[in-house]
Design a protein around this motif. Sequence first.
Motif, mmCIF file in Angstrom:
data_model
loop_
_atom_site.group_PDB
_atom_site.id
_atom_site.type_symbol
_atom_site.label_atom_id
_atom_site.label_comp_id
_atom_site.label_asym_id
_atom_site.label_seq_id
_atom_site.Cartn_x
_atom_site.Cartn_y
_atom_site.Cartn_z
ATOM 1 N N LEU A 180 53.801 9.991 104.500
ATOM 2 C CA LEU A 180 52.814 10.742 105.353
ATOM 3 C C LEU A 180 51.997 11.861 104.710
ATOM 4 C CD1 LEU A 180 54.865 10.783 108.608
ATOM 5 C CD2 LEU A 180 52.983 9.549 108.394
ATOM 6 N N LEU A 181 52.589 12.638 103.816
ATOM 7 C CA LEU A 181 52.019 13.492 103.242
ATOM 8 C C LEU A 181 50.833 13.175 101.968
ATOM 9 C CD1 LEU A 181 54.881 16.185 102.388
ATOM 10 C CD2 LEU A 181 52.891 16.496 104.085
ATOM 11 N N LEU A 182 51.128 12.077 101.456
ATOM 12 C CA LEU A 182 49.835 11.572 100.732
ATOM 13 C C LEU A 182 49.027 10.506 101.336
ATOM 14 C CD1 LEU A 182 52.382 10.396 97.649
ATOM 15 C CD2 LEU A 182 50.978 12.488 98.045
ATOM 16 N N LEU A 183 49.265 10.151 102.638
ATOM 17 C CA LEU A 183 48.239 9.343 103.367
ATOM 18 C C LEU A 183 47.037 10.032 103.396
ATOM 19 C CD1 LEU A 183 48.034 6.847 104.915
ATOM 20 C CD2 LEU A 183 48.527 8.007 106.973
ATOM 21 N N PRO A 184 46.608 11.203 103.600
ATOM 22 C CA PRO A 184 45.093 11.697 103.451
ATOM 23 C C PRO A 184 44.652 11.569 102.438
ATOM 24 C CG PRO A 184 46.477 13.326 104.672
ATOM 25 C CD PRO A 184 47.449 12.388 103.909
ATOM 26 N N PHE A 185 45.358 11.560 101.115
ATOM 27 C CA PHE A 185 44.704 11.478 99.828
ATOM 28 C C PHE A 185 44.383 10.122 99.445
ATOM 29 C CE2 PHE A 185 47.314 15.258 99.422
ATOM 30 C CZ PHE A 185 46.162 16.192 99.120
ATOM 31 N N ARG A 186 45.324 9.045 100.220
ATOM 32 C CA ARG A 186 44.972 7.688 99.956
ATOM 33 C C ARG A 186 43.531 7.339 100.789
ATOM 34 N NH1 ARG A 186 49.698 3.556 100.238
ATOM 35 N NH2 ARG A 186 50.937 4.237 98.272
ATOM 36 N N LEU A 187 43.393 7.801 101.934
ATOM 37 C CA LEU A 187 42.526 7.625 102.737
ATOM 38 C C LEU A 187 41.081 8.119 102.030
ATOM 39 C CD1 LEU A 187 43.677 8.321 106.164
ATOM 40 C CD2 LEU A 187 42.857 6.111 105.213
ATOM 41 N N LEU A 188 41.237 9.353 101.516
ATOM 42 C CA LEU A 188 40.141 9.887 100.833
ATOM 43 C C LEU A 188 39.652 9.285 99.551
ATOM 44 C CD1 LEU A 188 38.295 12.598 100.642
ATOM 45 C CD2 LEU A 188 39.938 13.442 99.073
ATOM 46 N N ILE A 198 70.558 12.242 94.589
ATOM 47 C CA ILE A 198 69.245 12.449 94.501
ATOM 48 C C ILE A 198 68.510 11.320 95.244
ATOM 49 C CG2 ILE A 198 67.227 12.463 93.121
ATOM 50 C CD1 ILE A 198 68.772 14.257 91.311
ATOM 51 N N ALA A 199 69.198 10.045 94.990
ATOM 52 C CA ALA A 199 68.684 8.483 95.330
ATOM 53 C C ALA A 199 68.734 8.555 96.887
ATOM 54 C CB ALA A 199 69.605 7.452 94.878
ATOM 55 N N LEU A 200 69.857 9.358 97.481
ATOM 56 C CA LEU A 200 69.999 9.101 99.003
ATOM 57 C C LEU A 200 68.976 10.198 99.443
ATOM 58 C CD1 LEU A 200 73.558 8.879 99.759
ATOM 59 C CD2 LEU A 200 71.883 7.097 99.869
ATOM 60 N N LEU A 201 68.788 11.422 98.989
ATOM 61 C CA LEU A 201 67.928 12.210 99.512
ATOM 62 C C LEU A 201 66.269 11.816 99.225
ATOM 63 C CD1 LEU A 201 67.364 15.186 100.245
ATOM 64 C CD2 LEU A 201 66.967 15.735 97.824
ATOM 65 N N LEU A 202 66.235 11.048 98.340
ATOM 66 C CA LEU A 202 64.648 10.372 98.042
ATOM 67 C C LEU A 202 64.456 9.280 99.077
ATOM 68 C CD1 LEU A 202 62.195 10.156 96.163
ATOM 69 C CD2 LEU A 202 63.397 8.232 95.030
ATOM 70 N N LEU A 203 65.686 8.416 99.564
ATOM 71 C CA LEU A 203 65.277 7.488 100.458
ATOM 72 C C LEU A 203 65.226 8.273 101.781
ATOM 73 C CD1 LEU A 203 65.683 4.521 100.795
ATOM 74 C CD2 LEU A 203 68.102 4.819 101.417
ATOM 75 N N LEU A 204 65.930 9.290 102.159
ATOM 76 C CA LEU A 204 65.564 9.893 103.482
ATOM 77 C C LEU A 204 64.329 10.581 103.397
ATOM 78 C CD1 LEU A 204 68.872 11.407 103.988
ATOM 79 C CD2 LEU A 204 68.174 9.437 105.263
ATOM 80 N N LEU A 205 63.463 11.259 102.479
ATOM 81 C CA LEU A 205 62.381 11.926 102.200
ATOM 82 C C LEU A 205 61.284 11.023 102.132
ATOM 83 C CD1 LEU A 205 63.288 15.061 100.247
ATOM 84 C CD2 LEU A 205 63.052 14.735 102.729
ATOM 85 N N TYR A 206 61.534 9.611 101.746
ATOM 86 C CA TYR A 206 60.348 8.740 101.444
ATOM 87 C C TYR A 206 59.395 8.791 102.544
ATOM 88 C CZ TYR A 206 57.597 4.909 99.945
ATOM 89 O OH TYR A 206 56.659 3.962 99.714
ATOM 90 N N PRO A 207 59.619 8.530 103.874
ATOM 91 C CA PRO A 207 58.570 8.643 104.903
ATOM 92 C C PRO A 207 57.805 9.872 105.000
ATOM 93 C CG PRO A 207 60.847 7.613 105.570
ATOM 94 C CD PRO A 207 60.990 8.270 104.226
ATOM 95 N N LEU A 208 58.347 10.988 104.721
ATOM 96 C CA LEU A 208 57.748 12.374 104.658
ATOM 97 C C LEU A 208 56.642 12.292 103.825
ATOM 98 C CD1 LEU A 208 57.531 15.097 106.287
ATOM 99 C CD2 LEU A 208 59.085 15.769 104.493
ATOM 100 N N ILE A 209 57.090 11.961 102.486
ATOM 101 C CA ILE A 209 56.189 11.962 101.254
ATOM 102 C C ILE A 209 55.115 11.062 101.578
ATOM 103 C CG2 ILE A 209 56.159 11.485 98.902
ATOM 104 C CD1 ILE A 209 59.147 12.301 98.600
#
Length: 64
Positions: free
Chosen positions: A33-41, A20-31
Amino acid sequence: MRLFTGLVLWAILFVLCWPIALLLLLLYPLIWLLLLPFRLLGFGVTLTLSMIFALFLLPFSLMR
């Protein structure tokens, strides 16, 4: 300090469940990018509300 806390939490997760830790490390950039519009909003809403608040307080600051 926030980076250190995240690193320690990730290290604990890596010790407890390394897949799970390695999966989280690999998926962190995707997550991120998905949360970036909410930060801008959130930034836009905060900026708008602070401008409205400043406009309401403008007469009081001009009287001083």
